[in-house]
Design a protein around this motif. Structure first.
Motif, short mmCIF file in Angstrom:
data_model
loop_
_atom_site.label_atom_id
_atom_site.label_comp_id
_atom_site.label_asym_id
_atom_site.label_seq_id
_atom_site.Cartn_x
_atom_site.Cartn_y
_atom_site.Cartn_z
N SER A 1 -2.16 -17.02 -4.33
CA SER A 1 -0.79 -16.54 -4.54
C SER A 1 -0.54 -15.15 -3.96
O SER A 1 0.58 -14.84 -3.56
N LEU A 2 -1.57 -14.33 -3.88
CA LEU A 2 -1.38 -12.98 -3.34
C LEU A 2 -0.98 -13.00 -1.87
O LEU A 2 -0.29 -12.09 -1.40
N GLU A 3 -1.38 -14.03 -1.15
CA GLU A 3 -0.98 -14.13 0.26
C GLU A 3 0.53 -14.24 0.39
O GLU A 3 1.14 -13.64 1.27
N GLY A 4 1.16 -14.98 -0.51
CA GLY A 4 2.62 -15.10 -0.52
C GLY A 4 3.30 -13.79 -0.89
O GLY A 4 4.34 -13.43 -0.34
N VAL A 5 2.70 -13.07 -1.84
CA VAL A 5 3.24 -11.77 -2.24
C VAL A 5 3.20 -10.80 -1.07
O VAL A 5 4.16 -10.08 -0.79
N ILE A 6 2.08 -10.79 -0.37
CA ILE A 6 1.93 -9.91 0.80
C ILE A 6 2.99 -10.24 1.84
O ILE A 6 3.67 -9.35 2.37
N ALA A 7 3.18 -11.52 2.12
CA ALA A 7 4.18 -11.93 3.11
C ALA A 7 5.58 -11.51 2.68
O ALA A 7 6.37 -11.01 3.49
N GLN A 8 5.89 -11.69 1.41
CA GLN A 8 7.22 -11.31 0.92
C GLN A 8 7.43 -9.80 0.99
O GLN A 8 8.50 -9.33 1.35
N CYS A 9 6.41 -9.04 0.67
CA CYS A 9 6.53 -7.58 0.68
C CYS A 9 6.67 -7.03 2.10
O CYS A 9 7.22 -5.93 2.27
N ASN A 10 6.20 -7.76 3.09
CA ASN A 10 6.41 -7.32 4.47
C ASN A 10 7.90 -7.13 4.76
O ASN A 10 8.28 -6.30 5.58
N ASN A 11 8.75 -7.89 4.06
CA ASN A 11 10.20 -7.78 4.23
C ASN A 11 10.80 -6.62 3.43
O ASN A 11 11.99 -6.36 3.54
N LEU A 12 9.99 -5.96 2.62
CA LEU A 12 10.47 -4.88 1.76
C LEU A 12 9.77 -3.56 2.08
O LEU A 12 9.61 -2.71 1.21
N SER A 13 9.36 -3.38 3.32
CA SER A 13 8.60 -2.19 3.67
C SER A 13 9.37 -1.24 4.61
O SER A 13 8.78 -0.45 5.31
N ASP A 14 10.70 -1.33 4.58
CA ASP A 14 11.54 -0.43 5.36
C ASP A 14 11.76 0.86 4.58
O ASP A 14 12.39 0.83 3.51
N PRO A 15 11.25 2.00 5.06
CA PRO A 15 11.37 3.26 4.31
C PRO A 15 12.80 3.70 4.03
O PRO A 15 13.03 4.49 3.12
N SER A 16 13.79 3.17 4.76
CA SER A 16 15.17 3.58 4.53
C SER A 16 15.87 2.69 3.51
O SER A 16 17.05 2.88 3.23
N ALA A 17 15.19 1.69 2.98
CA ALA A 17 15.81 0.73 2.06
C ALA A 17 15.20 0.82 0.67
O ALA A 17 14.11 1.32 0.47
N THR A 18 15.96 0.31 -0.30
CA THR A 18 15.45 0.14 -1.66
C THR A 18 15.64 -1.32 -2.01
O THR A 18 16.72 -1.85 -1.81
N PRO A 19 14.62 -2.02 -2.50
CA PRO A 19 13.31 -1.47 -2.80
C PRO A 19 12.47 -1.25 -1.55
O PRO A 19 12.71 -1.86 -0.51
N LEU A 20 11.51 -0.38 -1.72
CA LEU A 20 10.50 -0.11 -0.70
C LEU A 20 9.14 -0.38 -1.34
O LEU A 20 8.84 0.18 -2.40
#
Length: 193
Positions: A157-176
């Motif tokens: 399941s952590l592989e899916g979490v990692i993939a999803q978080c790749n979409n939330l790693s923009d420093p100018s956005a929230t969440p980051l």
């Protein structure tokens, strides 16, 4: 970094973050793989956390007679009441060879990613209420045994979490979220089965 003998994880939190990474370390037997994992909690926030991470790395190197390059250091924190920007904190950490595993607004937004949760600006009690609903019992920062059970039941399941978080790693956005980078690193260090 791939040649590190120790992965040192330094957390601002006293309970939640250390328990989270202990569960990963234990479930995936990471210290039996390519590197030992050492987790330290309750180290303060932001620049103080980076300073404490450096001090722990230096002490560990001294105690074990290791080169500083043998120790890969990660500082885990969230925004809380941070007075400077993420970019400033990242630059400070990078200056001293510390990797930053960060969450904005809070670590709980990262925990919600384990349930496929999407972006949110929610904070504090709202995030805790969402986690309570997802885990089926009152969310308690001092007991995330539900997470250990989750990865025991679904180790991939952590592989899916990692993939999803790749979409939330923009420093100018929230969440980051950049915590997934540390989780990916830990899974890389796990023994191959």
């Amino acid at each position: 970094m791939s040649g590190a003998r120790v992965i040192l994880i330094c957390c601002e939190g006293k309970e939640t973050e250390p328990q989270y990474f202990e569960a990963i370390k234990n479930q995936y037997r990471i210290s039996q793989g390519l590197a030992e994992v050492k987790i330290v909690g309750d180290l303060g926030q932001h620049e103080k956390l980076i300073d404490q991470s450096i001090a722990h790395r230096n002490e560990l190197a001294r105690q074990r007679n290791l080169d500083l390059d043998d120790i890969e250091v990660w500082a885990v924190c969230d925004k809380d009441s941070m007075s400077n920007t993420y970019e400033d904190l990242l630059a400070y950490a990078t200056k001293f060879g510390v990797n930053l595993a960060f969450c904005n607004p809070a670590f709980e937004i990262y925990l919600l990613q384990h349930f496929g949760y999407s972006a949110s600006n929610a904070t504090g009690r709202v995030l805790e209420a969402l986690l309570t609903k997802k885990i089926g019992k009152v969310y308690d920062k001092t007991d995330i045994s539900w997470f250990a059970e989750m990865i025991y039941q679904k180790p991939k399941s952590l592989e899916g979490v990692i993939a999803q978080c790749n979409n939330l790693s923009d420093p100018s956005a929230t969440p980051l979220i950049t915590v997934h980078l540390l989780v990916r690193r830990l899974l890389e260090a796990a023994p191959k089965t």
